[in-house]
Design an enzyme around this catalytic site. Structure first.
Site, PDB file in Angstrom:
ATOM      1  N   HIS A   3     -13.350 -10.791  23.971  1.00  0.00           N
ATOM      2  CA  HIS A   3     -13.018 -10.087  25.230  1.00  0.00           C
ATOM      3  C   HIS A   3     -14.174  -9.146  25.551  1.00  0.00           C
ATOM      4  O   HIS A   3     -14.204  -8.001  25.096  1.00  0.00           O
ATOM      5  CB  HIS A   3     -11.692  -9.334  25.060  1.00  0.00           C
ATOM      6  CG  HIS A   3     -11.182  -8.675  26.304  1.00  0.00           C
ATOM      7  ND1 HIS A   3      -9.859  -8.360  26.509  1.00  0.00           N
ATOM      8  CD2 HIS A   3     -11.823  -8.259  27.431  1.00  0.00           C
ATOM      9  CE1 HIS A   3      -9.704  -7.782  27.683  1.00  0.00           C
ATOM     10  NE2 HIS A   3     -10.897  -7.698  28.271  1.00  0.00           N
ATOM     11  N   HIS A  10     -16.770  -8.392  28.963  1.00  0.00           N
ATOM     12  CA  HIS A  10     -17.253  -8.675  30.325  1.00  0.00           C
ATOM     13  C   HIS A  10     -18.752  -8.420  30.321  1.00  0.00           C
ATOM     14  O   HIS A  10     -19.179  -7.283  30.062  1.00  0.00           O
ATOM     15  CB  HIS A  10     -16.569  -7.754  31.337  1.00  0.00           C
ATOM     16  CG  HIS A  10     -15.072  -7.879  31.329  1.00  0.00           C
ATOM     17  ND1 HIS A  10     -14.389  -8.676  32.227  1.00  0.00           N
ATOM     18  CD2 HIS A  10     -14.122  -7.331  30.522  1.00  0.00           C
ATOM     19  CE1 HIS A  10     -13.087  -8.595  31.977  1.00  0.00           C
ATOM     20  NE2 HIS A  10     -12.905  -7.792  30.946  1.00  0.00           N
ATOM     21  N   HIS A  31      -5.981 -11.546  31.807  1.00  0.00           N
ATOM     22  CA  HIS A  31      -5.652 -10.160  31.508  1.00  0.00           C
ATOM     23  C   HIS A  31      -4.196  -9.947  31.938  1.00  0.00           C
ATOM     24  O   HIS A  31      -3.828 -10.288  33.071  1.00  0.00           O
ATOM     25  CB  HIS A  31      -6.528  -9.204  32.311  1.00  0.00           C
ATOM     26  CG  HIS A  31      -7.927  -9.037  31.803  1.00  0.00           C
ATOM     27  ND1 HIS A  31      -8.784 -10.092  31.613  1.00  0.00           N
ATOM     28  CD2 HIS A  31      -8.618  -7.924  31.437  1.00  0.00           C
ATOM     29  CE1 HIS A  31      -9.953  -9.615  31.161  1.00  0.00           C
ATOM     30  NE2 HIS A  31      -9.877  -8.313  31.051  1.00  0.00           N
ATOM     31  N   GLU A  85      -2.016  -4.829  30.450  1.00  0.00           N
ATOM     32  CA  GLU A  85      -2.930  -3.705  30.180  1.00  0.00           C
ATOM     33  C   GLU A  85      -2.322  -2.491  30.899  1.00  0.00           C
ATOM     34  O   GLU A  85      -1.825  -1.576  30.277  1.00  0.00           O
ATOM     35  CB  GLU A  85      -4.338  -4.032  30.702  1.00  0.00           C
ATOM     36  CG  GLU A  85      -5.348  -2.891  30.558  1.00  0.00           C
ATOM     37  CD  GLU A  85      -6.697  -3.187  31.245  1.00  0.00           C
ATOM     38  OE1 GLU A  85      -6.766  -4.093  32.099  1.00  0.00           O
ATOM     39  OE2 GLU A  85      -7.680  -2.479  30.919  1.00  0.00           O
ATOM     40  N   ASP A 120     -14.564  -5.115  25.330  1.00  0.00           N
ATOM     41  CA  ASP A 120     -14.247  -5.130  26.764  1.00  0.00           C
ATOM     42  C   ASP A 120     -15.479  -4.829  27.636  1.00  0.00           C
ATOM     43  O   ASP A 120     -16.143  -5.762  28.091  1.00  0.00           O
ATOM     44  CB  ASP A 120     -13.094  -4.147  27.065  1.00  0.00           C
ATOM     45  CG  ASP A 120     -12.308  -4.503  28.326  1.00  0.00           C
ATOM     46  OD1 ASP A 120     -12.581  -5.551  28.930  1.00  0.00           O
ATOM     47  OD2 ASP A 120     -11.400  -3.723  28.697  1.00  0.00           O
ATOM     48  N   ASP A 121     -15.756  -3.553  27.899  1.00  0.00           N
ATOM     49  CA  ASP A 121     -16.911  -3.140  28.709  1.00  0.00           C
ATOM     50  C   ASP A 121     -17.652  -2.050  27.941  1.00  0.00           C
ATOM     51  O   ASP A 121     -17.554  -0.857  28.276  1.00  0.00           O
ATOM     52  CB  ASP A 121     -16.436  -2.604  30.071  1.00  0.00           C
ATOM     53  CG  ASP A 121     -15.638  -3.648  30.835  1.00  0.00           C
ATOM     54  OD1 ASP A 121     -16.250  -4.555  31.405  1.00  0.00           O
ATOM     55  OD2 ASP A 121     -14.396  -3.549  30.841  1.00  0.00           O
TER      56      ASP A 121
HETATM   57  N1  HPA Z   1      -9.252  -4.995  32.987  1.00  0.00           N
HETATM   58  C1  HPA Z   1      -9.306  -5.665  34.141  1.00  0.00           C
HETATM   59  N2  HPA Z   1     -10.443  -6.041  34.699  1.00  0.00           N
HETATM   60  C2  HPA Z   1     -11.587  -5.758  34.088  1.00  0.00           C
HETATM   61  C3  HPA Z   1     -11.596  -5.069  32.887  1.00  0.00           C
HETATM   62  C4  HPA Z   1     -10.361  -4.681  32.304  1.00  0.00           C
HETATM   63  O1  HPA Z   1     -10.268  -4.056  31.226  1.00  0.00           O
HETATM   64  N3  HPA Z   1     -12.904  -4.944  32.542  1.00  0.00           N
HETATM   65  C5  HPA Z   1     -13.641  -5.554  33.495  1.00  0.00           C
HETATM   66  N4  HPA Z   1     -12.846  -6.049  34.442  1.00  0.00           N
HETATM   67 ZN    ZN Z   2     -11.233  -6.943  30.133  1.00  0.00          ZN
END
Ligand code: HPA
Ligand code: ZN
Length: 343
Positions: free
Chosen positions: A19, A21, A199, A202, A280-281
């Site tokens: 996971h 991006h 996703h 969350e 994630d990011d």
């Molecule tokens: N959630 C949804 N969209 C996203 C995320 C995330 O954590 N990171 C980058 N796009």
């Molecule tokens: Zn994500």
């Protein structure tokens, strides 16, 4: 501060990341360098000012900056440089396999060719396999705040390059954009042989996880941490061994949890779910994979057995061929034993 003994175990074990991006690995330094290269004016005076802006209150407050940051990505070389920088970090964290997301709509909406994006990313992935032995998959995400029709247009643009895409995903603002909005699009992707992830859970409710499973045929759930609000859902995820790609520092930065010590990661493992840790990011959330693992270990006081389980789950949940999974799972056990931890 002295290193906790389990941090050495975290560093030494081979890992998969599922996971990530790629646009979320854009560090402020690179954002500035690419802005200069492409003669783009950023609304920040310095790298420090960018970092200072990374104070998020929810998912949307992050997405606003994330999409603005991505505007510096213009040429094939930019996408290569971005991906290569992530892969070097991945190698440093002993990631041996990575499945990365990209958001084509963020770029095509600005007039960047789909081919420019995918060629730059793919060239870096090929180089990493050759140079570092890191294998990879590439997952094309649809932005859920846009329409399903927009998603179909993106799929049409992707058609000539489907052999370079390993699956599809669904990301961006979750609230008010349920998986059911994309049921027809994901059915078409399934007909084309593209496996799906999404996703869900969350910021959105547990019901969105049910929808991702039943309506999108999602093979993994990205995040999924809100599943524990619905015991019947947890039972299903355990029974069907549907993986959850959990991102602890992301959850903390986006206020999904207000304290890492309150994260339900241990609860997910104890329920028999195939959960693992991801970044994630990482450029926006304060750390790459090993930082996520060490921060989770410290906050939750995870033991060696739990860390080995999380890292083994990263391979179990991957889209690697079975013989590669078997190989890496044996390597995890072998190296853990070498470090004095019987798996
Ligand atoms: N959630 C949804 N969209 C996203 C995320 C995330 O954590 N990171 C980058 N796009
Ligand atoms: Zn994500």
């Amino acid at each position: 501060m002295n290193e906790h003994p389990l941090e050495q175990l975290i560093r030494k074990l081979p890992k998969a990341e599922l996971h990530l991006h790629i646009e979320g690995s854009l560090e402020p330094e690179m954002m500035f360098a690419l802005a200069e290269r492409n003669e783009i004016v950023l609304p920040y005076a310095s790298v420090e000012e960018v970092r200072a802006a990374y104070n998020f209150t929810d998912l949307q407050s992050f997405l606003d900056l994330y999409y603005a940051g991505a505007s510096v990505l213009v040429t094939e070389q930019d996408f290569y440089d971005l991906t290569w920088a992530y892969l070097r970090r991945a190698q440093a964290d002993h990631i041996v396999h990575t499945e990365i997301f990209f958001d084509p709509q963020t770029h095509t909406a600005r007039g960047i060719d789909f081919l420019t994006v995918i060629e730059g990313i793919r060239r870096a992935l090929a180089q990493a396999e050759k140079q570092f032995g890191i294998t990879s998959k590439l997952i094309m995400c649809f932005l859920r705040h846009l329409s399903e029709e927009d998603g179909f247009a993106t799929l049409a643009e992707a058609m000539p390059y489907l052999s370079r895409i390993d699956g599809v995903g669904l990301d961006s603002g979750e609230r008010g954009n349920p998986p059911e909005k994309f049921a027809r699009l994901f059915a078409r992707c399934a007909e084309l042989g593209l496996p799906a992830v999404a996703h869900a859970g969350e910021e959105g409710p547990a019901d969105y996880i049910w929808q991702a499973l039943d309506l999108l045929k999602s093979r993994r759930i990205d995040h999924g941490v809100r599943c524990t609000e619905d015991p019947a859902l947890v039972a299903r995820l355990a029974k069907e061994q549907i993986p959850l790609t959990v991102c602890p520092l992301s959850n903390l930065k986006l206020c999904v949890v207000d304290d890492l010590a309150k994260h339900n990661l241990r609860e997910l493992l104890a329920a028999g779910l195939v959960a693992m840790v991801n970044s994630d990011d990482p450029a926006y959330f304060g750390g790459y994979l090993n930082t996520n693992l060490t921060a989770s270990r410290a906050a939750l006081n995870l033991g060696a057995g739990e860390l080995i389980q999380l890292i083994s789950n990263s391979f179990v949940a991957s889209w690697l061929p079975e013989h590669d999974k078997t190989f890496w799972l044996a390597e995890v056990r072998r190296i853990a034993a070498e470090e004095g931890y019987a798996a």
